[in-house]
Structures are given as C-alpha cells and as structure tokens.
Design a protein around this motif. Sequence first.
Motif, PDB file in Angstrom:
ATOM      1  N   ALA A  23      22.319 -25.164  -3.451  1.00  0.00           N
ATOM      2  CA  ALA A  23      23.175 -24.590  -4.266  1.00  0.00           C
ATOM      3  C   ALA A  23      23.832 -25.241  -5.227  1.00  0.00           C
ATOM      4  N   ARG A  24      24.130 -26.634  -4.817  1.00  0.00           N
ATOM      5  CA  ARG A  24      24.515 -27.340  -6.089  1.00  0.00           C
ATOM      6  C   ARG A  24      23.693 -27.720  -7.167  1.00  0.00           C
ATOM      7  N   ALA A  25      22.527 -27.748  -6.914  1.00  0.00           N
ATOM      8  CA  ALA A  25      21.244 -27.834  -7.836  1.00  0.00           C
ATOM      9  C   ALA A  25      21.316 -26.549  -8.729  1.00  0.00           C
ATOM     10  N   LEU A  26      21.337 -25.472  -8.100  1.00  0.00           N
ATOM     11  CA  LEU A  26      21.140 -24.161  -8.766  1.00  0.00           C
ATOM     12  C   LEU A  26      22.391 -24.043  -9.668  1.00  0.00           C
ATOM     13  N   LEU A  27      23.698 -24.196  -9.021  1.00  0.00           N
ATOM     14  CA  LEU A  27      24.898 -24.205  -9.946  1.00  0.00           C
ATOM     15  C   LEU A  27      24.907 -24.977 -11.033  1.00  0.00           C
ATOM     16  N   ARG A  28      24.474 -26.186 -10.948  1.00  0.00           N
ATOM     17  CA  ARG A  28      24.434 -27.178 -12.090  1.00  0.00           C
ATOM     18  C   ARG A  28      23.566 -26.762 -13.065  1.00  0.00           C
ATOM     19  N   THR A  29      22.378 -26.127 -12.836  1.00  0.00           N
ATOM     20  CA  THR A  29      21.368 -25.707 -13.818  1.00  0.00           C
ATOM     21  C   THR A  29      22.084 -24.788 -14.452  1.00  0.00           C
ATOM     22  N   TYR A  80      35.723 -25.863   3.765  1.00  0.00           N
ATOM     23  CA  TYR A  80      37.036 -25.800   4.360  1.00  0.00           C
ATOM     24  C   TYR A  80      37.817 -24.623   3.435  1.00  0.00           C
ATOM     25  N   THR A  81      37.250 -24.235   2.322  1.00  0.00           N
ATOM     26  CA  THR A  81      38.016 -23.233   1.407  1.00  0.00           C
ATOM     27  C   THR A  81      37.233 -21.970   1.478  1.00  0.00           C
ATOM     28  N   LEU A  82      36.032 -21.895   2.148  1.00  0.00           N
ATOM     29  CA  LEU A  82      35.139 -20.783   2.544  1.00  0.00           C
ATOM     30  C   LEU A  82      34.495 -20.280   1.178  1.00  0.00           C
ATOM     31  N   VAL A  83      35.093 -20.293   0.224  1.00  0.00           N
ATOM     32  CA  VAL A  83      34.690 -19.801  -1.051  1.00  0.00           C
ATOM     33  C   VAL A  83      34.872 -20.717  -2.388  1.00  0.00           C
ATOM     34  N   GLU A  84      34.130 -21.029  -3.045  1.00  0.00           N
ATOM     35  CA  GLU A  84      34.304 -21.742  -4.441  1.00  0.00           C
ATOM     36  C   GLU A  84      33.847 -20.905  -5.536  1.00  0.00           C
ATOM     37  N   ARG A  85      34.584 -20.596  -6.501  1.00  0.00           N
ATOM     38  CA  ARG A  85      34.104 -19.679  -7.414  1.00  0.00           C
ATOM     39  C   ARG A  85      33.876 -20.621  -9.015  1.00  0.00           C
ATOM     40  N   TYR A  86      32.813 -20.332  -9.748  1.00  0.00           N
ATOM     41  CA  TYR A  86      32.134 -20.969 -10.720  1.00  0.00           C
ATOM     42  C   TYR A  86      31.830 -20.155 -11.942  1.00  0.00           C
ATOM     43  N   GLU A 134      30.856 -14.743 -12.549  1.00  0.00           N
ATOM     44  CA  GLU A 134      31.250 -15.884 -11.789  1.00  0.00           C
ATOM     45  C   GLU A 134      30.116 -15.886 -10.870  1.00  0.00           C
ATOM     46  N   ALA A 135      29.669 -17.227 -10.359  1.00  0.00           N
ATOM     47  CA  ALA A 135      29.020 -17.442  -9.253  1.00  0.00           C
ATOM     48  C   ALA A 135      29.850 -17.892  -7.915  1.00  0.00           C
ATOM     49  N   ALA A 141      31.033 -10.666  -8.691  1.00  0.00           N
ATOM     50  CA  ALA A 141      30.308 -12.056  -8.798  1.00  0.00           C
ATOM     51  C   ALA A 141      28.809 -11.566  -9.212  1.00  0.00           C
ATOM     52  N   VAL A 142      28.328 -12.585 -10.263  1.00  0.00           N
ATOM     53  CA  VAL A 142      27.171 -12.034 -10.447  1.00  0.00           C
ATOM     54  C   VAL A 142      26.051 -12.627  -9.576  1.00  0.00           C
ATOM     55  N   LEU A 143      26.546 -13.833  -8.790  1.00  0.00           N
ATOM     56  CA  LEU A 143      25.647 -14.539  -8.163  1.00  0.00           C
ATOM     57  C   LEU A 143      26.309 -15.058  -6.722  1.00  0.00           C
TER      58      LEU A 143
END
Length: 160
Positions: A42-48, A60-66, A72-73, A97-99
Amino acid sequence: MHMFLPDDEATGALGQALARTRPASAVVHLQGDLGAGKSTLARALLRTLGVAGAIRSPTYTLVERYPVAGGEAWHLDLYRIGNAGELEFLGLDEGAAVLWLVEWPERGAAALPPADLHVVLAVDGRGRFADLTGVSPVGEAWLARLAMEGQLQASSLQLG
C-alpha cells in the motif's frame, strides 16, 4: 495472477506497477497474515501516486486519507474492529474516494464497497507469494493492463 516476491523491494515494485496502471476508481482488498506485506504494498502504491510526506499505518486510526490525482485514496486497516457496524462512525462515503486500499477487508465485509481487485499475500521463507484476482470488470481490466504493459516483467518480480 500468481507471483513470487523475493523481498520487500519486490513487494514495493508490485505496488508501483499497480499505481502506474490503476483505473480512475477502484477498491482493492489486501489480505494476508500479519507481516505478509500488505502495508508495504500500500505504501509503495501511494508513494507512486504522488503522496509526499509520511504514509502512516492506519492500524490505530483505522483510516488514513491521502490526496491523489482525481480525488482521495483511503488506506484502511480493519484488523482492530470487532464488526462491520463500527465502520459507521468513520464517515466513509463510497463515492468520496477514488481508491480504497483495505487491509483485513473480511472484518468490515458488509460495510465496504465491493472489491475490484483482491490481493492475497503470503509469507514463504524470506519472500512472499502474491495472488491478484480481478473480481469486477474494473479489476480484470486493471490486471490486463498490468500484463499487457509488461509491468510484471521487472527484474525484481518473478512470475510463478
């Protein structure tokens, strides 16, 4: 689609390939035991996709939005929830969200939008196996783009 990922770098390369070929909107269910590589992928996908700064684990937050191109992902980790009803309090609107990248989707089953792509990761020795399945026309087209564009031929990915 079944492949062997020999290390974290290969898992990241798969995430990058998924990002480069992603559809305009998709829901991805990431499954596997603890330590199988779901967050690494997931991190690599988001970074790209251009996410700068910290990419925090949603444990702990259950959801992070980017912010990503087109909207937003959302990266969700549902490991700690007891039942799907707990997701009501997160304000998750399916169209916002789009992703969606959902770890432990089986714990939120009925409260989640249907998946387009299932990614199952399993530790195997020092590496891991990844099984990708398109479960909607969007997911099937995504996998076809991955294969057609040769994204999985990178030296760090070994098809099995």
